[in-house]
Scaffold this motif. Sequence first.
Motif, PDB file in Angstrom:
ATOM      1  N   PHE A 149       0.820  -1.212   0.000  1.00  0.00           N
ATOM      2  CA  PHE A 149       0.000   0.000   0.000  1.00  0.00           C
ATOM      3  C   PHE A 149       0.858   1.268   0.000  1.00  0.00           C
ATOM      4  CE2 PHE A 149      -3.361  -2.860   1.784  1.00  0.00           C
ATOM      5  CZ  PHE A 149      -4.282  -2.686   0.755  1.00  0.00           C
ATOM      6  N   LEU A 150       1.953   1.248   0.755  1.00  0.00           N
ATOM      7  CA  LEU A 150       2.836   2.410   0.828  1.00  0.00           C
ATOM      8  C   LEU A 150       3.482   2.688  -0.532  1.00  0.00           C
ATOM      9  CD1 LEU A 150       4.330   4.611   2.375  1.00  0.00           C
ATOM     10  CD2 LEU A 150       6.044   2.889   3.035  1.00  0.00           C
ATOM     11  N   ILE A 151       4.004   1.647  -1.171  1.00  0.00           N
ATOM     12  CA  ILE A 151       4.644   1.820  -2.476  1.00  0.00           C
ATOM     13  C   ILE A 151       3.629   2.283  -3.516  1.00  0.00           C
ATOM     14  CG2 ILE A 151       5.795   0.619  -4.374  1.00  0.00           C
ATOM     15  CD1 ILE A 151       7.078  -1.217  -2.278  1.00  0.00           C
ATOM     16  N   ALA A 152       2.446   1.691  -3.488  1.00  0.00           N
ATOM     17  CA  ALA A 152       1.389   2.075  -4.431  1.00  0.00           C
ATOM     18  C   ALA A 152       1.035   3.554  -4.257  1.00  0.00           C
ATOM     19  CB  ALA A 152       0.152   1.208  -4.214  1.00  0.00           C
ATOM     20  N   ALA A 153       0.968   4.000  -3.003  1.00  0.00           N
ATOM     21  CA  ALA A 153       0.642   5.403  -2.735  1.00  0.00           C
ATOM     22  C   ALA A 153       1.737   6.333  -3.251  1.00  0.00           C
ATOM     23  CB  ALA A 153       0.455   5.604  -1.225  1.00  0.00           C
ATOM     24  N   LEU A 154       3.004   5.963  -3.052  1.00  0.00           N
ATOM     25  CA  LEU A 154       4.119   6.793  -3.528  1.00  0.00           C
ATOM     26  C   LEU A 154       4.127   6.902  -5.054  1.00  0.00           C
ATOM     27  CD1 LEU A 154       6.991   5.517  -1.193  1.00  0.00           C
ATOM     28  CD2 LEU A 154       5.861   7.749  -1.122  1.00  0.00           C
ATOM     29  N   ILE A 155       3.823   5.815  -5.726  1.00  0.00           N
ATOM     30  CA  ILE A 155       3.782   5.832  -7.189  1.00  0.00           C
ATOM     31  C   ILE A 155       2.645   6.731  -7.672  1.00  0.00           C
ATOM     32  CG2 ILE A 155       3.339   4.435  -9.260  1.00  0.00           C
ATOM     33  CD1 ILE A 155       4.724   2.103  -7.807  1.00  0.00           C
ATOM     34  N   LYS A 156       1.500   6.641  -7.009  1.00  0.00           N
ATOM     35  CA  LYS A 156       0.350   7.465  -7.391  1.00  0.00           C
ATOM     36  C   LYS A 156       0.607   8.941  -7.135  1.00  0.00           C
ATOM     37  CE  LYS A 156      -2.947   5.328  -9.428  1.00  0.00           C
ATOM     38  NZ  LYS A 156      -3.350   5.788 -10.776  1.00  0.00           N
ATOM     39  N   PHE A 205       5.856  -3.380  -9.723  1.00  0.00           N
ATOM     40  CA  PHE A 205       5.490  -1.988  -9.488  1.00  0.00           C
ATOM     41  C   PHE A 205       6.108  -1.152 -10.606  1.00  0.00           C
ATOM     42  CE2 PHE A 205       4.831  -3.093  -4.891  1.00  0.00           C
ATOM     43  CZ  PHE A 205       3.505  -2.697  -4.846  1.00  0.00           C
ATOM     44  N   ARG A 206       5.366  -0.189 -11.100  1.00  0.00           N
ATOM     45  CA  ARG A 206       5.845   0.622 -12.225  1.00  0.00           C
ATOM     46  C   ARG A 206       7.033   1.480 -11.787  1.00  0.00           C
ATOM     47  NH1 ARG A 206       5.172   5.570 -14.022  1.00  0.00           N
ATOM     48  NH2 ARG A 206       3.665   6.057 -12.394  1.00  0.00           N
ATOM     49  N   THR A 207       8.138   1.381 -12.518  1.00  0.00           N
ATOM     50  CA  THR A 207       9.336   2.167 -12.214  1.00  0.00           C
ATOM     51  C   THR A 207       9.715   3.107 -13.368  1.00  0.00           C
ATOM     52  OG1 THR A 207      10.786   0.422 -13.100  1.00  0.00           O
ATOM     53  CG2 THR A 207      10.285   0.357 -10.735  1.00  0.00           C
ATOM     54  N   MET A 208       8.992   3.004 -14.479  1.00  0.00           N
ATOM     55  CA  MET A 208       9.278   3.842 -15.639  1.00  0.00           C
ATOM     56  C   MET A 208       8.088   4.713 -16.008  1.00  0.00           C
ATOM     57  SD  MET A 208      11.334   1.393 -18.310  1.00  0.00           S
ATOM     58  CE  MET A 208      13.047   0.925 -18.034  1.00  0.00           C
ATOM     59  N   ARG A 209       8.332   5.662 -16.888  1.00  0.00           N
ATOM     60  CA  ARG A 209       7.250   6.485 -17.398  1.00  0.00           C
ATOM     61  C   ARG A 209       6.250   5.592 -18.136  1.00  0.00           C
ATOM     62  NH1 ARG A 209      11.665   9.830 -19.479  1.00  0.00           N
ATOM     63  NH2 ARG A 209      11.068   9.053 -21.549  1.00  0.00           N
ATOM     64  N   PRO A 210       4.974   5.992 -18.182  1.00  0.00           N
ATOM     65  CA  PRO A 210       3.959   5.167 -18.849  1.00  0.00           C
ATOM     66  C   PRO A 210       4.257   4.870 -20.317  1.00  0.00           C
ATOM     67  CG  PRO A 210       2.920   6.848 -17.497  1.00  0.00           C
ATOM     68  CD  PRO A 210       4.385   7.166 -17.518  1.00  0.00           C
ATOM     69  N   LEU A 254      12.312  -3.614  -4.516  1.00  0.00           N
ATOM     70  CA  LEU A 254      10.922  -3.602  -4.048  1.00  0.00           C
ATOM     71  C   LEU A 254       9.939  -3.608  -5.212  1.00  0.00           C
ATOM     72  CD1 LEU A 254      11.163  -1.050  -1.080  1.00  0.00           C
ATOM     73  CD2 LEU A 254      10.784  -3.524  -0.929  1.00  0.00           C
ATOM     74  N   ASP A 255      10.388  -3.211  -6.386  1.00  0.00           N
ATOM     75  CA  ASP A 255       9.498  -3.229  -7.554  1.00  0.00           C
ATOM     76  C   ASP A 255       9.105  -4.660  -7.938  1.00  0.00           C
ATOM     77  OD1 ASP A 255      12.282  -3.523  -8.296  1.00  0.00           O
ATOM     78  OD2 ASP A 255      11.659  -3.388 -10.388  1.00  0.00           O
TER      79      ASP A 255
END
Length: 216
Positions: A42-49, A76-81, A121-122
Motif C-alpha cells: 500500500f505504501l509503495i502504491a501510494a508513492l507511485i500514485k 510496481f511501475r518504475t518507468m514512465r507510462p 521492491l518493484d
Amino acid sequence: MEQSKINSAFQVKEKAKYTKWKVRGDKCLSVLALFLLAPIFFLIAALIKISNWKAPMLFKQVRVGKNGQPFVMYKFRTMRPDAEAELEKYLKQNEIEGAMFKMKKDPRVTKIGRLLRKTSLDELPQIWNVLKGDMSLIGPRPPLPREVAVYSTYDKQRLLVTPGCTGLWQVSGRNALSFEEMVELDLHYIRHLSWQLDFKIFLKTFVVLLIPKGVY
C-alpha cells in the motif's frame, strides 16, 4: 550398468518429489508474504500514485515461462507510462551483451522507480505470480518473448523449469554479469536442483537486498 540405472531412477524420483513439494511451499509462502507485506504494498502504491496520479501503479508485461509458455508478470511501475513505446530509441545504448537490454542511467526510469529498483521492491508483485503458479520463489528469471526469439537451442534450456523471483543469477552479480554468464548460472541451477541450493540462494537474496550490486 544396473547400478547406474538404479541411481538414475532414484534421481528422477527425488527431483519429482522436490518439484511437488516446492510448488506447495511456494503457494504457502506466497500467501504468507502477501499478508505480511500488505502495508508495504500500500505504501509503495501510494508513492507511485503521488508521483504521477494518472499513471498505473502496476506494470504488466508478457514473459516466457516454463516450456516456453507465456504469462503476464507483475511489477510496481518504475518507468514512465510511455517507456515501452520509447524502447526502440535506446536499443543501441544497451550496456549488456546478448539477448537482454539494460542501461545504468535509463532516462525512462522515474525517481521513485530508481529507489524501488535499487531495493528490488518493484519485484514484490511477482509474489502474486507465484501464487498463481506462473513463477516460483526461486528459479531462472523469466525472459521477454523478444529475447527468447534470438535464443540458441542451448539458451532455451533455461526454460526447462518454472522461472523465479530470485535465483542464482540475481545473487551472483545480476546485471554486472554477461548474458552468457547468466545462462551458465541458470543451467547450473537446473542441473543441481535441490532444497540445499534453494536455501542457499534464499539466504543470499537477503544479503543482496541489504548490499545491492549490479542493480539498475
